[in-house]
Design a protein around this motif. Structure first.
Motif, PDB file in Angstrom:
ATOM      1  N   VAL A 124       0.937  -1.034   0.067  1.00 51.71           N
ATOM      2  CA  VAL A 124       0.001   0.010  -0.163  1.00 51.71           C
ATOM      3  C   VAL A 124       0.905   1.292  -0.025  1.00 51.71           C
ATOM      4  O   VAL A 124       1.989   1.197   0.535  1.00 51.71           O
ATOM      5  CB  VAL A 124      -1.096   0.063   1.275  1.00 51.71           C
ATOM      6  CG1 VAL A 124      -2.033  -0.993   1.117  1.00 51.71           C
ATOM      7  CG2 VAL A 124      -0.268   0.159   2.440  1.00 51.71           C
ATOM      8  N   ASP A 125       0.489   2.329  -0.423  1.00 50.27           N
ATOM      9  CA  ASP A 125       1.184   3.558  -0.356  1.00 50.27           C
ATOM     10  C   ASP A 125       0.907   4.671   0.519  1.00 50.27           C
ATOM     11  O   ASP A 125       1.869   5.272   0.950  1.00 50.27           O
ATOM     12  CB  ASP A 125       0.591   4.374  -1.718  1.00 50.27           C
ATOM     13  CG  ASP A 125       1.032   3.710  -3.195  1.00 50.27           C
ATOM     14  OD1 ASP A 125       2.050   3.130  -3.542  1.00 50.27           O
ATOM     15  OD2 ASP A 125      -0.270   3.433  -3.926  1.00 50.27           O
ATOM     16  N   ALA A 126      -0.174   4.215   1.273  1.00 45.32           N
ATOM     17  CA  ALA A 126      -0.522   5.075   2.073  1.00 45.32           C
ATOM     18  C   ALA A 126      -1.758   4.496   3.050  1.00 45.32           C
ATOM     19  O   ALA A 126      -2.232   3.387   2.873  1.00 45.32           O
ATOM     20  CB  ALA A 126      -1.357   6.562   1.766  1.00 45.32           C
ATOM     21  N   ILE A 127      -2.064   4.911   4.264  1.00 47.46           N
ATOM     22  CA  ILE A 127      -2.941   4.179   5.357  1.00 47.46           C
ATOM     23  C   ILE A 127      -3.719   5.460   6.019  1.00 47.46           C
ATOM     24  O   ILE A 127      -3.344   6.377   6.131  1.00 47.46           O
ATOM     25  CB  ILE A 127      -2.270   3.299   6.302  1.00 47.46           C
ATOM     26  CG1 ILE A 127      -1.416   4.311   7.401  1.00 47.46           C
ATOM     27  CG2 ILE A 127      -1.426   2.346   5.731  1.00 47.46           C
ATOM     28  CD1 ILE A 127      -0.941   3.357   8.558  1.00 47.46           C
ATOM     29  N   ASP A 128      -4.961   4.916   6.351  1.00 45.69           N
ATOM     30  CA  ASP A 128      -5.740   5.961   7.140  1.00 45.69           C
ATOM     31  C   ASP A 128      -5.920   5.225   8.874  1.00 45.69           C
ATOM     32  O   ASP A 128      -6.178   4.070   8.617  1.00 45.69           O
ATOM     33  CB  ASP A 128      -7.174   5.762   6.744  1.00 45.69           C
ATOM     34  CG  ASP A 128      -8.346   6.506   7.425  1.00 45.69           C
ATOM     35  OD1 ASP A 128      -8.595   7.552   6.986  1.00 45.69           O
ATOM     36  OD2 ASP A 128      -8.772   5.937   8.401  1.00 45.69           O
ATOM     37  N   MET A 129      -5.507   5.936   9.545  1.00 49.97           N
ATOM     38  CA  MET A 129      -5.018   5.505  11.162  1.00 49.97           C
ATOM     39  C   MET A 129      -5.349   6.515  11.902  1.00 49.97           C
ATOM     40  O   MET A 129      -5.300   7.563  11.770  1.00 49.97           O
ATOM     41  CB  MET A 129      -3.761   4.790  10.917  1.00 49.97           C
ATOM     42  CG  MET A 129      -3.446   3.768  12.058  1.00 49.97           C
ATOM     43  SD  MET A 129      -4.280   2.444  12.125  1.00 49.97           S
ATOM     44  CE  MET A 129      -3.912   1.547  10.403  1.00 49.97           C
ATOM     45  N   ASP A 130      -5.361   5.942  13.072  1.00 49.31           N
ATOM     46  CA  ASP A 130      -5.390   6.919  14.321  1.00 49.31           C
ATOM     47  C   ASP A 130      -4.144   7.138  14.964  1.00 49.31           C
ATOM     48  O   ASP A 130      -3.372   6.547  14.636  1.00 49.31           O
ATOM     49  CB  ASP A 130      -6.476   6.501  15.267  1.00 49.31           C
ATOM     50  CG  ASP A 130      -5.970   5.125  16.084  1.00 49.31           C
ATOM     51  OD1 ASP A 130      -5.502   5.001  17.009  1.00 49.31           O
ATOM     52  OD2 ASP A 130      -6.365   4.148  15.345  1.00 49.31           O
ATOM     53  N   ALA A 131      -3.884   8.300  15.764  1.00 53.19           N
ATOM     54  CA  ALA A 131      -2.656   8.601  16.220  1.00 53.19           C
ATOM     55  C   ALA A 131      -2.124   7.728  16.902  1.00 53.19           C
ATOM     56  O   ALA A 131      -0.909   7.313  17.081  1.00 53.19           O
ATOM     57  CB  ALA A 131      -2.695   9.992  17.061  1.00 53.19           C
ATOM     58  N   GLU A 132      -3.016   7.040  17.998  1.00 57.76           N
ATOM     59  CA  GLU A 132      -2.261   5.977  18.753  1.00 57.76           C
ATOM     60  C   GLU A 132      -1.487   4.864  18.162  1.00 57.76           C
ATOM     61  O   GLU A 132      -0.403   4.508  18.383  1.00 57.76           O
ATOM     62  CB  GLU A 132      -3.681   5.365  19.678  1.00 57.76           C
ATOM     63  CG  GLU A 132      -3.081   4.134  20.527  1.00 57.76           C
ATOM     64  CD  GLU A 132      -4.175   3.445  21.188  1.00 57.76           C
ATOM     65  OE1 GLU A 132      -3.783   2.824  22.050  1.00 57.76           O
ATOM     66  OE2 GLU A 132      -5.143   3.482  20.711  1.00 57.76           O
ATOM     67  N   LEU A 133      -2.236   4.213  16.966  1.00 57.66           N
ATOM     68  CA  LEU A 133      -1.532   3.276  16.528  1.00 57.66           C
ATOM     69  C   LEU A 133      -0.586   3.514  15.557  1.00 57.66           C
ATOM     70  O   LEU A 133       0.598   3.006  15.232  1.00 57.66           O
ATOM     71  CB  LEU A 133      -2.475   2.389  15.632  1.00 57.66           C
ATOM     72  CG  LEU A 133      -3.587   1.704  16.398  1.00 57.66           C
ATOM     73  CD1 LEU A 133      -4.475   0.767  15.348  1.00 57.66           C
ATOM     74  CD2 LEU A 133      -2.866   0.900  17.483  1.00 57.66           C
TER      75      LEU A 133
END
Length: 325
Positions: free
Chosen positions: A203-212
């Protein structure tokens, strides 16, 4: 009538319709999050307090990190009564209860604290009421993870730079629609696969929260972190409706009160810790960009047009968001 009273009454109806009669004593609770995660810690704390409050009559075995399957599989187990409880993303539940997709309206929440106030509102609680009949689960209350950010292997200066990128998402329709509107190539992927996928270019990018992003070091293989805060990410505490129907009124009240308490505690944890995680991520030396809704151009309007037809709850949630700013 309070929400807890309503779910106890609805459970009485379910009890009349089911042959389930054995009162559950040893509960199994599943999650997808790893052992150090805030949700997992909250689940463990819930189990400890339930055991104490019941004088040891009830216990909870917590199974983190997808030990019992992915969320879709765990939801099926809840529906059959094979699994007693789960702390689950509202994302997965929204695949079967589309009204809950309204929570993912881009920029519904101004910040992490505002997201918590929305989730604690009467409007949000009322959206759980149809779940026993609609999905076969009882929702006792909400928690959350942090707001969503973007981590990219390449340079990101505008939303046009996301065009065509394989961007990891949680597999559910609202976020799929959002990134399709952005012009990315949204790529559903389970959490355990994300680090290696980002490292090897799957993958080129991810959608994620700051904790992880911080705890699991997704920034290791990133060139750019975009702090967009574009979407909230609720969690819900669930009990199998079949299991719930076999409990006494007193046990239902005890489980509902204590589970709601501990899922709600995750809201306070994220409100307290999110700014620190973002500060640490910014300090990694990666390119770090803070953006607002204008970054995404027409994508937000496109999402709103799609989801205003899919859910009747969007206007009510927007009104609640405006009143809790």
């Amino acid at each position: 009538m309070s929400y807890f009273r309503k779910i106890v009454v609805s459970a009485a109806t379910l009890l009349a319709l089911t042959s389930w009669s054995a009162q559950a004593k040893e509960f199994r609770l599943g999650l997808i999050t790893p052992p150090p995660h805030i949700w997992t810690k909250a689940a463990e704390a819930f189990g400890e307090e339930l055991s104490e409050a019941s004088g040891g009559a009830h216990s909870v075995s917590v199974f983190p990190a997808r030990q019992l399957g992915n969320e879709a599989e765990m939801l099926q187990q809840l529906q059959t009564g094979a699994l007693d409880m789960a702390f689950m993303t509202v994302a997965e539940v929204s695949n079967r209860a589309p009204e809950l997709g309204a929570f993912y309206a881009p920029y519904l929440a101004d910040d992490i604290g505002h997201a918590g106030r929305i989730l604690r509102s009467d409007t949000a609680k009322s959206m759980l009421e149809p779940l026993p009949g609609q999905v076969g689960v009882v929702g006792v209350g909400y928690g959350m993870a942090g707001l969503r950010q973007i981590v990219s292997r390449g340079e990101i200066n505008s939303s046009e730079d996301l065009s065509g990128l394989k961007l990891r998402i949680t597999p559910f329709t609202p976020i799929l629609d959002f990134y399709n509107a952005v012009g990315a190539a949204p790529t559903p992927m389970p959490l355990p696969a994300v680090y290696d996928a980002l490292a090897n270019g799957q993958v080129d990018a991810i959608d994620m929260d700051a904790e992880l992003i911080w705890v699991l070091k997704y920034y290791d293989h990133a060139d750019t972190i975009v702090q967009s805060d574009h979407m909230m990410f609720p969690m819900v505490g669930l009990v199998s409706a079949k299991v719930w129907a076999g409990l006494s009124d007193d046990d239902r009240a005890m489980v509902a009160e204590l589970m709601a308490k501990h899922v709600d505690s995750t809201i306070d944890s994220y409100v307290e810790k999110e700014a620190g995680w973002l500060e640490q991520i910014e300090g990694t030396g990666k390119a770090y960009k803070k953006v607002d809704a204008s970054f995404f151009g027409d994508a937000i309007g496109e999402w709103n047009a799609i989801w205003s037809e899919k859910t009747s709850s969007l206007d009510a949630l927007r009104e609640t968001a405006a009143s809790t700013q």
